[in-house]
Design an enzyme around this catalytic site. Structure first.
Site, PDB file in Angstrom:
ATOM      1  CG  HIS A   1      -3.288  -0.796  -6.669  1.00 47.75           C
ATOM      2  ND1 HIS A   1      -3.710  -0.195  -5.504  1.00 47.75           N
ATOM      3  CD2 HIS A   1      -3.342  -2.142  -6.420  1.00 47.75           C
ATOM      4  CE1 HIS A   1      -4.018  -1.125  -4.607  1.00 47.75           C
ATOM      5  NE2 HIS A   1      -3.810  -2.316  -5.147  1.00 47.75           N
TER       6      HIS A   1
ATOM      7  NE  ARG B   1      -4.242  -1.463   0.171  1.00 45.26           N
ATOM      8  CZ  ARG B   1      -4.350  -2.518  -0.630  1.00 45.26           C
ATOM      9  NH1 ARG B   1      -3.398  -2.800  -1.516  1.00 45.26           N
ATOM     10  NH2 ARG B   1      -5.420  -3.283  -0.589  1.00 45.26           N
TER      11      ARG B   1
END
Ligand code: NDP
Ligand code: OXD
Length: 309
Positions: free
Chosen positions: A272, A224
């Site tokens: 991502h 993250r």
């Protein structure tokens, strides 16, 4: 009785169709279409709009359609004391391994640097590295980190890992908790972050740990964006302590156009997409849990609210 899908990307129809095809008896709604919220028992969520879960007062559980659940805990209006499940999936894990392997090989053979040279029409051979040159340090030896460690062994890399609790994985040196963190860092020439984002891991990729890595270390963050202190990475790339980084995740996604990472030749950016939940692979476990809920059995892949992962 029904399921609602709450997500802000363009994949609501994909998940709805996949579930209804797998079990036509289950009624699935997009949160954007008219439906009776009181009849909804399960919310399937991925980065839902904050506050949207609070409208469902009869939920039995919340299911993340990804491995991470940080976005559920970050929403202060998420109904309290509801079970939360997440995805634990072999395809998600092997996709992540492939991503990390690609990033490591690219670093070993300077593929990123040569791509930059190509744009400037520069012919500049560099001494390359070999698999045997480095320890690959994996932060987080969970569902993803463990599979990565085993896949690295198959390529004769030297993986080592760090986690909260002690792990025993044949061929992998493992480190546990804060006391062993320093030893882990000082021997990790490539550092891969596969931690969940929690109160304890937010900002963990910072100057304090970069300083402890061997000079010339390489960072791969596929967990993250909140794990990384962006400016610290830029500083440690600038001062040469860190050779470069591959980053798949960012504080703000998409990464803002003004962010200095875009312009940094030593940073590889991916959107991502290291590893994405595949409906064919994941829907069976979602349905298994739906059945368990109806039979009053315990759910699979439950998350600990206390630990935050
Ligand atoms: P798991 O929960 O299975 O594993 C997490 C690991 O991190 C565990 O080994 C855990 O230790 C360790 N850990 C957690 N907190 C700490 C801490 N404070 N100190 C040391 N170790 C800690 O998660 P997954 O492997 O399934 O996924 C990891 C993350 O990867 C997800 O949360 C998600 O954010 C990210 N992800 C990113 C994707 C992408 O496309 N970029 C795709 C999929 C996931 P212990 O085992 O002792 O509990
Ligand atoms: C996940 C992700 O957590 O895709 O599954 O980031």
């Amino acid at each position: 009785m029904s399921i609602v899908i709450i997500r802000q990307d363009d994949k609501i129809e994909l998940w709805k169709t996949a579930i209804e095809t797998a079990d036509p008896n289950i009624k699935v709604y997009s949160y954007l279409e008219p439906h009776d919220k009181n009849l909804v028992e399960v919310a399937l969520v991925w980065k839902h709009p904050k506050g949207s879960l609070a409208a469902y007062s009869n939920l039995k559980y919340i299911a993340s359609t990804g491995a991470g659940v940080d976005f559920i805990f970050e929403d202060e209006t998420t109904p309290k004391d509801l079970p939360i499940t997440r995805v634990v999936d072999t395809m998600l894990a092997s996709d992540m391994s492939e991503y990390v392997l690609a990033a490591i090989f690219s670093f070993l053979k300077h593929l990123n640097g040569y791509k930059v040279d190509q744009f400037h029409k520069v012919w500049k051979p560099r001494p390359y590295y070999r698999i045997s040159d480095f320890n690959i340090g994996i932060m987080g030896l969970g569902a993803l980190g463990t599979v990565l460690a085993k896949d690295l062994l198959r390529f004769v890399f030297k993986p080592q890992g760090w986690s909260n609790s002690k792990k025993v994985i044949q061929g992998v040196t493992t480190y546990q908790g804060e006391t062993e963190f320093g030893s882990f860092l000082s021997t990790s020439q490539v550092l891969v972050c596969l931690l969940p984002l929690t109160n304890k891991t937010t900002g963990i990729l910072n100057a304090g740990i970069f300083e402890q890595l061997p000079i010339g270390a390489y960072l791969i963050n596929a967990a993250r964006g909140g794990h990384l202190v962006d400016q610290d990475l830029l500083d440690y790339i600038d001062n040469g302590h860190i050779a470069g980084a591959t980053l798949d995740v960012f504080h703000q996604e998409p990464l803002p156009l003004t962010h200095p990472f875009w312009e940094n030749e030593k940073i590889n950016i991916t959107p991502h997409y290291a590893s994405v939940s595949d409906t064919d692979s994941v829907v069976p476990q979602l349905l298994e849990n739906y059945g368990r809920m109806q039979r009053g059995e315990s759910l699979l892949n439950l998350v600990s609210e206390l630990k935050g992962y």
